[in-house]
Design a protein around this motif. Structure first.
Motif, PDB file in Angstrom:
ATOM      1  N   LEU A   1       0.844  -1.197   0.000  1.00 54.41           N
ATOM      2  CA  LEU A   1       0.000   0.000   0.000  1.00 54.41           C
ATOM      3  C   LEU A   1       0.876   1.243   0.000  1.00 54.41           C
ATOM      4  O   LEU A   1       1.828   1.335   0.777  1.00 54.41           O
ATOM      5  CB  LEU A   1      -0.904   0.000   1.230  1.00 54.41           C
ATOM      6  N   VAL A   2       0.549   2.184  -0.857  1.00 58.13           N
ATOM      7  CA  VAL A   2       1.386   3.383  -1.038  1.00 58.13           C
ATOM      8  C   VAL A   2       0.507   4.637  -0.965  1.00 58.13           C
ATOM      9  O   VAL A   2      -0.599   4.650  -1.492  1.00 58.13           O
ATOM     10  CB  VAL A   2       2.127   3.364  -2.401  1.00 58.13           C
ATOM     11  N   LYS A   3       1.010   5.680  -0.287  1.00 56.84           N
ATOM     12  CA  LYS A   3       0.334   6.989  -0.339  1.00 56.84           C
ATOM     13  C   LYS A   3       1.404   8.071  -0.376  1.00 56.84           C
ATOM     14  O   LYS A   3       2.468   7.933   0.235  1.00 56.84           O
ATOM     15  CB  LYS A   3      -0.619   7.191   0.833  1.00 56.84           C
ATOM     16  N   GLY A   4       1.115   9.167  -1.123  1.00 60.94           N
ATOM     17  CA  GLY A   4       2.099  10.237  -1.213  1.00 60.94           C
ATOM     18  C   GLY A   4       1.686  11.313  -2.195  1.00 60.94           C
ATOM     19  O   GLY A   4       0.528  11.396  -2.618  1.00 60.94           O
ATOM     20  N   ALA A   5       2.665  12.124  -2.597  1.00 57.33           N
ATOM     21  CA  ALA A   5       2.413  13.247  -3.494  1.00 57.33           C
ATOM     22  C   ALA A   5       2.039  12.746  -4.888  1.00 57.33           C
ATOM     23  O   ALA A   5       2.727  11.884  -5.446  1.00 57.33           O
ATOM     24  CB  ALA A   5       3.638  14.139  -3.567  1.00 57.33           C
ATOM     25  N   PRO A   6       0.944  13.260  -5.474  1.00 56.98           N
ATOM     26  CA  PRO A   6       0.522  12.795  -6.811  1.00 56.98           C
ATOM     27  C   PRO A   6       1.599  12.965  -7.881  1.00 56.98           C
ATOM     28  O   PRO A   6       1.729  12.120  -8.772  1.00 56.98           O
ATOM     29  CB  PRO A   6      -0.695  13.674  -7.115  1.00 56.98           C
ATOM     30  N   GLU A   7       2.368  14.056  -7.785  1.00 58.66           N
ATOM     31  CA  GLU A   7       3.386  14.277  -8.814  1.00 58.66           C
ATOM     32  C   GLU A   7       4.452  13.185  -8.822  1.00 58.66           C
ATOM     33  O   GLU A   7       5.147  12.990  -9.822  1.00 58.66           O
ATOM     34  CB  GLU A   7       4.041  15.652  -8.640  1.00 58.66           C
ATOM     35  N   LYS A   8       4.578  12.461  -7.709  1.00 49.96           N
ATOM     36  CA  LYS A   8       5.528  11.348  -7.627  1.00 49.96           C
ATOM     37  C   LYS A   8       4.860  10.018  -7.958  1.00 49.96           C
ATOM     38  O   LYS A   8       5.436   9.170  -8.655  1.00 49.96           O
ATOM     39  CB  LYS A   8       6.135  11.274  -6.223  1.00 49.96           C
ATOM     40  N   LEU A   9       3.644   9.821  -7.476  1.00 54.46           N
ATOM     41  CA  LEU A   9       3.001   8.508  -7.607  1.00 54.46           C
ATOM     42  C   LEU A   9       2.350   8.275  -8.963  1.00 54.46           C
ATOM     43  O   LEU A   9       2.350   7.146  -9.471  1.00 54.46           O
ATOM     44  CB  LEU A   9       1.955   8.321  -6.505  1.00 54.46           C
ATOM     45  N   LEU A  10       1.770   9.298  -9.568  1.00 51.75           N
ATOM     46  CA  LEU A  10       1.051   9.095 -10.831  1.00 51.75           C
ATOM     47  C   LEU A  10       1.953   8.508 -11.918  1.00 51.75           C
ATOM     48  O   LEU A  10       1.534   7.659 -12.696  1.00 51.75           O
ATOM     49  CB  LEU A  10       0.440  10.419 -11.310  1.00 51.75           C
TER      50      LEU A  10
ATOM     51  N   VAL B   1      -3.663  17.762  -2.279  1.00 52.56           N
ATOM     52  CA  VAL B   1      -4.046  16.449  -2.791  1.00 52.56           C
ATOM     53  C   VAL B   1      -3.039  15.393  -2.354  1.00 52.56           C
ATOM     54  O   VAL B   1      -1.847  15.673  -2.189  1.00 52.56           O
ATOM     55  CB  VAL B   1      -4.185  16.454  -4.330  1.00 52.56           C
ATOM     56  N   LEU B   2      -3.537  14.185  -2.178  1.00 52.89           N
ATOM     57  CA  LEU B   2      -2.710  13.052  -1.778  1.00 52.89           C
ATOM     58  C   LEU B   2      -3.179  11.849  -2.588  1.00 52.89           C
ATOM     59  O   LEU B   2      -4.394  11.612  -2.703  1.00 52.89           O
ATOM     60  CB  LEU B   2      -2.884  12.789  -0.276  1.00 52.89           C
ATOM     61  N   ALA B   3      -2.233  11.126  -3.163  1.00 50.05           N
ATOM     62  CA  ALA B   3      -2.578   9.987  -4.009  1.00 50.05           C
ATOM     63  C   ALA B   3      -2.415   8.676  -3.237  1.00 50.05           C
ATOM     64  O   ALA B   3      -1.537   8.543  -2.374  1.00 50.05           O
ATOM     65  CB  ALA B   3      -1.684   9.970  -5.247  1.00 50.05           C
ATOM     66  N   PHE B   4      -3.279   7.691  -3.568  1.00 52.93           N
ATOM     67  CA  PHE B   4      -3.226   6.360  -2.965  1.00 52.93           C
ATOM     68  C   PHE B   4      -3.080   5.326  -4.079  1.00 52.93           C
ATOM     69  O   PHE B   4      -3.787   5.404  -5.095  1.00 52.93           O
ATOM     70  CB  PHE B   4      -4.498   6.081  -2.156  1.00 52.93           C
ATOM     71  N   ALA B   5      -2.193   4.372  -3.854  1.00 52.49           N
ATOM     72  CA  ALA B   5      -1.942   3.346  -4.876  1.00 52.49           C
ATOM     73  C   ALA B   5      -1.556   2.037  -4.195  1.00 52.49           C
ATOM     74  O   ALA B   5      -1.372   1.976  -2.973  1.00 52.49           O
ATOM     75  CB  ALA B   5      -0.837   3.810  -5.833  1.00 52.49           C
ATOM     76  N   SER B   6      -1.440   0.992  -4.985  1.00 50.23           N
ATOM     77  CA  SER B   6      -0.979  -0.312  -4.479  1.00 50.23           C
ATOM     78  C   SER B   6      -0.114  -0.968  -5.533  1.00 50.23           C
ATOM     79  O   SER B   6      -0.137  -0.587  -6.710  1.00 50.23           O
ATOM     80  CB  SER B   6      -2.183  -1.209  -4.154  1.00 50.23           C
ATOM     81  N   CYS B   7       0.675  -1.963  -5.123  1.00 53.56           N
ATOM     82  CA  CYS B   7       1.460  -2.738  -6.083  1.00 53.56           C
ATOM     83  C   CYS B   7       1.605  -4.178  -5.557  1.00 53.56           C
ATOM     84  O   CYS B   7       1.461  -4.424  -4.357  1.00 53.56           O
ATOM     85  CB  CYS B   7       2.829  -2.106  -6.365  1.00 53.56           C
TER      86      CYS B   7
END
Length: 881
Positions: free
Chosen positions: A448-457, A493-499
């Motif tokens: 599970l990952v969360k962070g700045a959209p400019e980095k995660l997108l 804004v904060l982005a959420f992602a997974s891998c």
């Protein structure tokens, strides 16, 4: 590392050498100090002079004992009521402040950790700092890393990282560099992490203490009301002296010239009888003094004290604690208000206000997110965080973590997913990667990952659909446009992602992620602040928002709050102000609406420039850094959740930190000012009419129709009781539609002059008609010396003043406008009428009253009532004009 902690002997030695950690409190005025200051009021000074003259006349047998007694009662009541009200609120404030000294600190002493009071900290102490702790003194970090909120000191909301001091580090002693990564300062709050600090500076020598000590300097700037009352006192004194001397001359002229038929031989004979001449001279001087005393509305200070005390109690129920009566009076005259953004215009806490999934669909409530997407989203939130939720139902509480994590958890609440997983590895957030991550095992194995959209997108190849399926993510532009639009609205804004790949502690990057969505976080504008700001602007008050935020963020908040509405509205940064001279700022002052990236020095400078423009200035603040500006402003509003130093520097404490409460304070201030003006209309109408009658009567060959005792009775009863009547006037919303009063503006307006002159001239005309018209005289029993006619006139004079009280209490033609919201007014008017009726029959020789018949009462009441239609006509003419 050297041993942690001092021994008891070392503590004593340190305290002797460097002092204690107690901040020297501002010297608070005692009850008698406040009482002495209140005797410096210009009106009270005039009354004291009048009191001394009356005491002398009483001992000479020239006046009755109850006149100086009445003046003394008015003076004592006025000063004691205002002093007691202020002293009582000051004590309530001190109880709030006592909580600050109860802060306990975890300190190493005698090689063990113990809890001691903040006041017992000394230089050399080693203090354990944990999340949520308030730093008790200035010092350096010796172990561990923490993030601190220093906004109370420097106004910056961004958390600052503090880490251990390197051995080879050299620094200037007592440097006020809040961004120094190794130093911590008293008043800051630990947001996250654990560390140990060594105390280097305590008490008054700390940065916190230095700012507090600056507030000991008194400001000699007088309040707008005090200036206005001072001018009124001067004008009334002049009027009284001129009227008194003129009446004394008129009386002597009547006794010497008119009484002797203008015959020179009789006049010479009269003047040769020195005993008669001296007696008449003393009588004339005594009447002059009585007129001078009557010209002074001694009920005014009492009325101000009563109305202030009544409103202070009401305001406390509305979360407004008035520390100084002058503060509430001044609030009603505000021309410009410099307001903090955080916690005053905004709610003061971050909230998650929306969720955007990978397809660009926006959702404002967690419940509206699809169930499949909720599972992976809530799993990320609850496992990839340092914050926790405690409690049940509506009583949940979020503890730990930073403000952002608490905002995210608040969005989800207790709606966590039911997957049973454990965190097996995690990567903390760092400023390089700008994300945090954790791998979980159990019902599912996922990272599970969360962070700045400019980095995660850029790391996302897929996104989750509403059904929880993965779909190729290629519409980056759409999501970036949404993010840019949110940024323009001051939404973080904060982005959420997974891998799928499990992370390890030495991993530097994460690849092949699936976007869950992005959330928008913001310190929301209080809905009630928008309406309160509109009310304040409608009242002619310029509201200027001062914030440490970036310019674009500040502009977005200001636009939503309704501060920026015109093309001429100006927004400046601190750097831009620094490049401008004071005169350049003064030229633009009326158009300034926002100051971003503001420093404490900017606030004090803006207050100084606004005051030089002769504006009445208000300032809000909660931090130590705000305190100098709070004290310098005409009225300082401290926030209830702010620092003790800020509250000490303020005139008013807003207990709920809400801009709407500031608006209420302004409304109450205007109510007090309007109540004072109503009383002045009522009182000066009586006084001017009495002076005119007393002056003209001798010129027409009559004795003064109002005896000295009757004049004293009018003065005593009408002044004191009327002060109580007008003191309970309600706070009406329409007062907020009035223009603010200029600092130098005369307290008696043109509307008031029209009311005073109309009422006094009509009273004078009716007085002459009453006393000189044969038809009116014929309606009263003749008596021996016209005693029934004069009794009727005295009662008429009281009753016309009573009817005029209804005229004075409202500018509306409907005299019963909101009258039942001031029941005290009706009760006191009824009391005056009853007392006067009783005195008409029982006054006897003392008041020269001998009773009236029903027919005589009818004449008195009908003639007195005519002042109501006359004033209604005046109001219609003035309002139409």
């Amino acid at each position: 590392m050297k041993k942690r902690g001092l021994t008891d002997l070392e503590v004593v030695a340190s305290k002797e050498k460097f002092g204690s950690n107690i901040i020297t409190e501002q010297e608070t005025e005692s009850f008698f100090d406040k009482l002495k200051d209140n005797f410096g009021d210009p009106m009270i000074k005039i009354l004291c002079v009048a009191l001394i003259i009356n005491v002398i006349f009483t001992f000479m047998g020239q006046t009755e004992w109850y006149e100086p007694f009445g003046i003394a009662v008015a003076v004592i009541l006025a000063t004691f009521v205002s002093t007691f009200s202020e002293y009582r609120n000051e004590n309530a404030f001190q109880k709030l402040q006592e909580e600050a000294s109860r802060i306990m600190c975890k300190v190493y002493r005698n090689n063990e950790v113990t809890e001691i009071s903040i006041n017992d900290i000394v230089v050399g102490d080693w203090i354990l700092l944990q999340s949520g702790d308030k730093i008790p003194a200035d010092g350096i970090i010796t172990d561990g890393t923490i993030k601190v909120d220093q906004s109370v000191l420097n106004g910056e909301t961004k958390e600052a990282t503090k880490k251990p001091l390197p051995e080879d580090y050299k620094d200037e002693e007592a440097s006020m560099d809040f961004l120094n990564p190794y130093k911590v300062f008293r008043g800051a709050v630990v947001c996250s992490g654990n560390s140990v600090m060594e105390v280097t500076v305590v008490g008054d020598k700390s940065i916190y203490g230095q700012i507090a000590s600056e507030l000991q300097i008194d400001d000699d700037r007088e309040s707008p009301l005090k200036l206005k009352l001072g001018k009124l006192a001067d004008d009334i004194s002049k009027f009284g002296y001129i009227g008194g001397i003129a009446i004394a001359i008129a009386l002597l002229f009547q006794r010497i010239v008119i009484h002797n038929g203008f015959e020179m031989t009789r006049i010479i004979a009269y003047c040769s009888n020195w005993m008669v001449l001296v007696n008449d001279l003393i009588h004339a001087v005594m009447l002059a003094v009585i007129i001078i005393v009557m010209a002074v509305p001694e009920g005014l200070p009492l009325m101000i004290a009563i109305v202030s005390a009544l409103n202070m109690s009401k305001m406390l129920k509305d979360n407004v604690l008035v520390r100084k009566i002058v503060g509430i009076e001044t609030a009603g005259s505000l021309n410009i208000l410099f307001s903090d953004k955080t916690g005053t215009i905004t709610k003061g806490k971050l909230e998650t206000i929306l969720f955007v999934d990978g397809s660009g669909k926006e959702t404002k409530k967690y419940d509206h997110i699809s169930d499949e997407l909720k599972k992976i989203f809530s799993l990320n939130i609850f496992k990839n965080t340092n914050a926790l939720i405690t409690g049940d139902g509506d009583n949940i509480k979020i503890v730990g973590g930073n403000a952002t994590e608490r905002a995210i958890l608040g969005f989800v609440g207790k709606n966590c997913c039911d997957l049973n997983v454990e965190v097996c590895c995690s990567l903390p957030f760092n400023s390089t990667n700008k994300y945090s991550a954790c791998s979980v095992t159990g019902d599912c194995d996922i990272t599970l990952v969360k962070g700045a959209p400019e980095k995660l997108l850029s790391k996302c190849k897929y996104y989750y659909t509403e059904e929880g399926e993965k779909k190729e993510f290629n519409d980056y532009d759409k999501i970036e446009n949404i993010i840019n639009e949110l940024a323009r609205r001051a939404i973080r804004v904060l982005a959420f992602a997974s891998c799928e790949k499990r992370i390890h502690e030495d991993d530097k990057e994460i690849e092949d992620c699936t976007l869950i969505g992005i959330i928008g976080i913001r310190d929301e504008v209080r809905p009630e602040s928008i309406s309160a700001i509109k009310e304040a602007q409608g009242a002619g008050i310029q509201v200027v928002m001062i914030t440490g935020d970036r310019k674009d963020t500040a502009v977005a908040i200001a636009e939503e709050a309704g501060l920026l509405t015109k093309d001429t509205d100006l927004v400046y940064t601190s750097d831009e102000l620094a490049q401008m001279t004071d005169s350049e700022i003064a030229a633009q002052m009326k158009n300034i609406k926002v100051v971003s990236r503001a420093l404490p020095s900017d606030k004090s400078r803006l207050v100084k420039i606004a005051q030089e423009l002769n504006l009445v200035v208000g300032m809000t603040g909660d931090g130590v850094n705000d305190s100098p500006a709070l004290k310098k402003a005409d009225v300082g509003f401290a926030m209830g959740g702010g620092t003790e130093v800020a509250k000490e520097a303020s005139d008013i404490v807003i207990l709920d930190d809400n801009f709407m409460s500031i608006e209420k304070a302004i409304l109450y201030g205007r109510t007090i000012f309007n109540s004072i003006r109503k009383f002045i209309i009522f009182q000066l109408t009586i006084n001017v009419a009495a002076v005119m009658v007393s002056f003209v009567s001798p010129l027409l060959g009559m004795e003064n129709p109002l005896s000295i005792t009757q004049i004293l009775w009018v003065n005593l009863v009408m002044d004191t009781l009327a002060a109580l009547a007008f003191g309970g006037e309600p706070a009406l919303k329409r007062f907020m539609q009035e223009k603010p009063k200029r600092r130098e503006e005369n307290i008696v307006s043109s509307y008031m002059w029209s009311a005073i002159f109309t009422g006094s001239i009509w009273t004078f005309i009716l007085s002459m008609f009453f006393l000189l018209t044969p038809q009116i005289k014929a309606l009263f029993r003749p008596g021996i010396n016209n005693e029934y006619l004069l009794t009727g006139y005295f009662t008429f004079f009281i009753f016309i003043s009573v009817f005029n009280a209804f005229n004075a209490r409202t500018e509306k033609t409907n005299l019963f406008d909101n009258i039942f919201e001031n029941k005290g007014f009706l009760n006191i008017i009824i009391l005056i009428v009853i007392v006067q009726i009783i005195m008409t029959y029982l006054g006897g020789v003392v008041l020269s009253c001998y009773g009236l018949t029903l027919k005589e009462w009818a004449v008195v009441i009908i003639m007195a009532f005519t002042i109501i239609p006359v004033d209604i006509i005046r109001k219609k003419f003035v309002i139409k004009k």
